[in-house]
Design a protein around this motif. Structure first.
Motif, short mmCIF file in Angstrom:
data_model
loop_
_atom_site.label_atom_id
_atom_site.label_comp_id
_atom_site.label_asym_id
_atom_site.label_seq_id
_atom_site.Cartn_x
_atom_site.Cartn_y
_atom_site.Cartn_z
N PHE A 128 0.94 -1.40 -0.06
CA PHE A 128 0.05 0.12 -0.15
C PHE A 128 0.79 1.24 0.13
N THR A 129 1.94 1.36 0.74
CA THR A 129 2.72 2.63 0.99
C THR A 129 3.39 2.74 -0.53
N LYS A 130 3.78 1.55 -1.06
CA LYS A 130 4.59 1.80 -2.24
C LYS A 130 3.51 2.46 -3.32
N LEU A 131 2.17 1.88 -3.20
CA LEU A 131 1.37 2.58 -4.26
C LEU A 131 1.03 4.05 -3.89
N MET A 132 1.15 4.31 -2.73
CA MET A 132 0.80 5.66 -2.36
C MET A 132 2.34 6.54 -2.67
N ASP A 133 3.23 6.06 -2.68
CA ASP A 133 4.38 6.63 -3.17
C ASP A 133 4.31 7.03 -4.54
N GLN A 134 3.83 6.01 -5.24
CA GLN A 134 3.71 6.34 -6.78
C GLN A 134 2.71 7.14 -7.23
N LEU A 135 1.42 7.38 -6.47
CA LEU A 135 0.48 8.08 -6.63
C LEU A 135 0.80 9.58 -6.29
N ILE A 136 1.61 9.61 -5.37
CA ILE A 136 1.95 10.91 -4.88
C ILE A 136 3.13 11.64 -5.80
N ASN A 162 4.91 10.08 -14.23
CA ASN A 162 4.51 9.28 -15.64
C ASN A 162 2.93 9.18 -15.34
N PRO A 163 2.38 9.53 -16.47
CA PRO A 163 0.81 9.39 -16.53
C PRO A 163 0.36 8.03 -16.32
N ASP A 164 1.15 7.02 -16.80
CA ASP A 164 0.58 5.56 -16.74
C ASP A 164 0.82 5.02 -15.62
N GLU A 165 1.85 5.27 -14.83
CA GLU A 165 2.41 4.91 -13.42
C GLU A 165 1.07 5.47 -12.24
N LEU A 166 0.79 6.86 -12.94
CA LEU A 166 -0.09 7.53 -11.95
C LEU A 166 -1.53 6.70 -12.16
N ALA A 195 -3.77 4.57 -9.06
CA ALA A 195 -4.95 5.03 -8.70
C ALA A 195 -5.98 3.89 -8.91
N THR A 196 -5.81 3.10 -9.79
CA THR A 196 -6.80 1.85 -10.17
C THR A 196 -6.50 0.90 -9.12
N GLU A 197 -5.24 0.61 -8.81
CA GLU A 197 -5.23 -0.22 -7.84
C GLU A 197 -5.45 0.25 -6.32
N LEU A 198 -5.37 1.30 -6.04
CA LEU A 198 -5.75 1.97 -4.61
C LEU A 198 -7.19 2.09 -4.57
N ALA A 199 -7.86 2.13 -5.60
CA ALA A 199 -9.43 2.28 -5.83
C ALA A 199 -10.18 1.16 -4.99
N ASP A 200 -9.54 -0.05 -5.23
CA ASP A 200 -10.18 -1.25 -4.92
C ASP A 200 -9.32 -2.00 -3.72
N PHE A 201 -8.33 -1.45 -3.26
CA PHE A 201 -7.45 -1.78 -2.49
C PHE A 201 -7.88 -2.32 -0.91
N TYR A 225 -8.84 8.15 -3.08
CA TYR A 225 -7.68 8.11 -3.90
C TYR A 225 -8.00 8.81 -5.33
N TYR A 226 -9.44 8.75 -5.69
CA TYR A 226 -9.76 9.38 -6.88
C TYR A 226 -9.62 10.80 -6.76
N LEU A 227 -9.78 11.55 -5.63
CA LEU A 227 -9.30 12.75 -5.45
C LEU A 227 -8.00 13.19 -5.78
N LEU A 228 -7.34 12.31 -5.02
CA LEU A 228 -5.75 12.51 -5.10
C LEU A 228 -5.38 12.07 -6.66
N PHE A 229 -5.81 11.09 -7.38
CA PHE A 229 -5.57 10.95 -8.66
C PHE A 229 -5.93 12.24 -9.56
N MET A 230 -7.16 12.94 -9.52
CA MET A 230 -7.58 13.85 -9.85
C MET A 230 -6.63 15.10 -9.86
#
Length: 313
Positions: free
Chosen positions: A33-41, A45-49, A53-59, A77-82
């Motif tokens: 989870f923390t790795k995904l959060m690091d990636q989101l924040i 890279n748009p693809d990594e973003l 977000a897709t993984e965290l939305a169902d995590f 996490y959708y707000l963070l993605f936006m």
């Protein structure tokens, strides 16, 4: 016989080993989870973003043996993605994401609108999945987003209710335009960066856009009332092409048509907006011309622009 799936058959050591393994698995889930959060924040890279977000939305962060007491909801996490998506396009200052003090929950403000509107995402629980972006005080769902299906849909009813009706008396037109442009830009980035299917609906400024109205067989009196309103405001409404419907020429080369798009067979009345630069939508017309706004709202039952019926019932 010892069965690792049946704790009652295990020795004390076996039970402890199982317990310890479950703790490790729970902690590994937390690390993931923390790795995904690091990636989101952090990612640029748009693809990594979108992947994060897709993984965290169902995590699912908690397990039977490890519970994390302070968590944001999947919708947050959708707000963070936006916000990150806008940031990657140098528009990060257009939105403000805040955490409420009482508990872990994110809310968003559109910077031009300030505290006159706060927004969050609501997870759709039906088989459609996805989320709705809504204004919290009114509950108006302005758009629908589905990361898995790569789908984005604006909701004409909510946009009209919030920006054309509810905020009409208190928010200047230019502020409304600037605020809504943020949402348009977000949708455009999804389309351009990821190939999303986007319905801009009432916000679509393309000359080719036909806005279907609610009443497929529009009562004649609706168009007649526009003739009267136009004349009172020194605009001339003329008969449409082949005498079907009506046309009004506004300022700066903007032309609005209302006509039956299906002359033979099932009627379908539509509105269109044309301008040389293709920068004016029906939403812009409603903001810029009070007499058209009043006509539209007074006949909203017949004239409301139809949104995707599979998403907005």
């Amino acid at each position: 016989m010892i069965n690792e799936n049946d704790p009652s058959t295990l020795t004390t050591s076996g039970r402890l080993l199982n317990y310890n393994a479950a703790i490790k698995a729970g902690l590994e889930t937390g690390i993931t989870f923390t790795k995904l959060m690091d990636q989101l924040i952090k990612t640029t890279n748009p693809d990594e973003l979108v992947a994060a977000a897709t993984e965290l939305a169902d995590f699912k962060l908690d397990s039977d043996f490890v519970t994390f007491p302070h968590q944001y909801s999947n919708a947050d996490y959708y707000l963070l993605f936006m916000s990150r998506m806008l940031e990657l396009h140098d528009q990060g200052n257009q939105v403000m994401v805040q955490s409420r003090d009482q508990h872990e929950e994110l809310i968003q403000q559109l910077t031009p609108l300030g505290d006159r509107g706060t927004f969050n995402f609501r997870v759709e629980t039906s088989e459609n999945g996805g989320v709705f972006y809504r204004e919290r005080a009114t509950g108006q769902s302005l758009f629908y987003l589905n990361l898995d299906r790569k789908m984005f849909r604006f909701n004409s009813h909510a946009l009209t209710q919030l920006f054309i009706i509810d905020l009409h008396e208190t928010v200047p037109v230019e502020t409304v335009k600037t605020s809504v442009q943020i949402l348009i830009d977000f949708a455009r980035y999804l389309k351009e960066d990821y190939g999303y299917s986007v319905d801009f609906n009432i916000l679509d400024a393309a000359n080719s856009e036909n806005y279907p109205v609610h009443s497929a067989d529009l009562p004649a009196g609706v168009v007649d009332r526009l003739f009267v309103a136009a004349a009172k405001n020194d605009y001339m409404l003329t008969n449409g092409v082949n005498g079907n419907g009506a046309r009004i020429a506004l300022d700066k080369g903007v032309v609005v048509d209302i006509f039956n798009n299906q002359l033979e067979g099932q009627p379908e009345w539509v509105l269109t907006v044309h301008d040389d630069d293709q920068k004016t939508s029906w939403f812009d017309v409603l903001l810029n011309y009070p007499f058209i706004r009043d006509w539209y709202l007074e006949n909203l039952t017949d004239l409301e622009i139809v949104s995707d019926p599979l998403i907005f019932s």
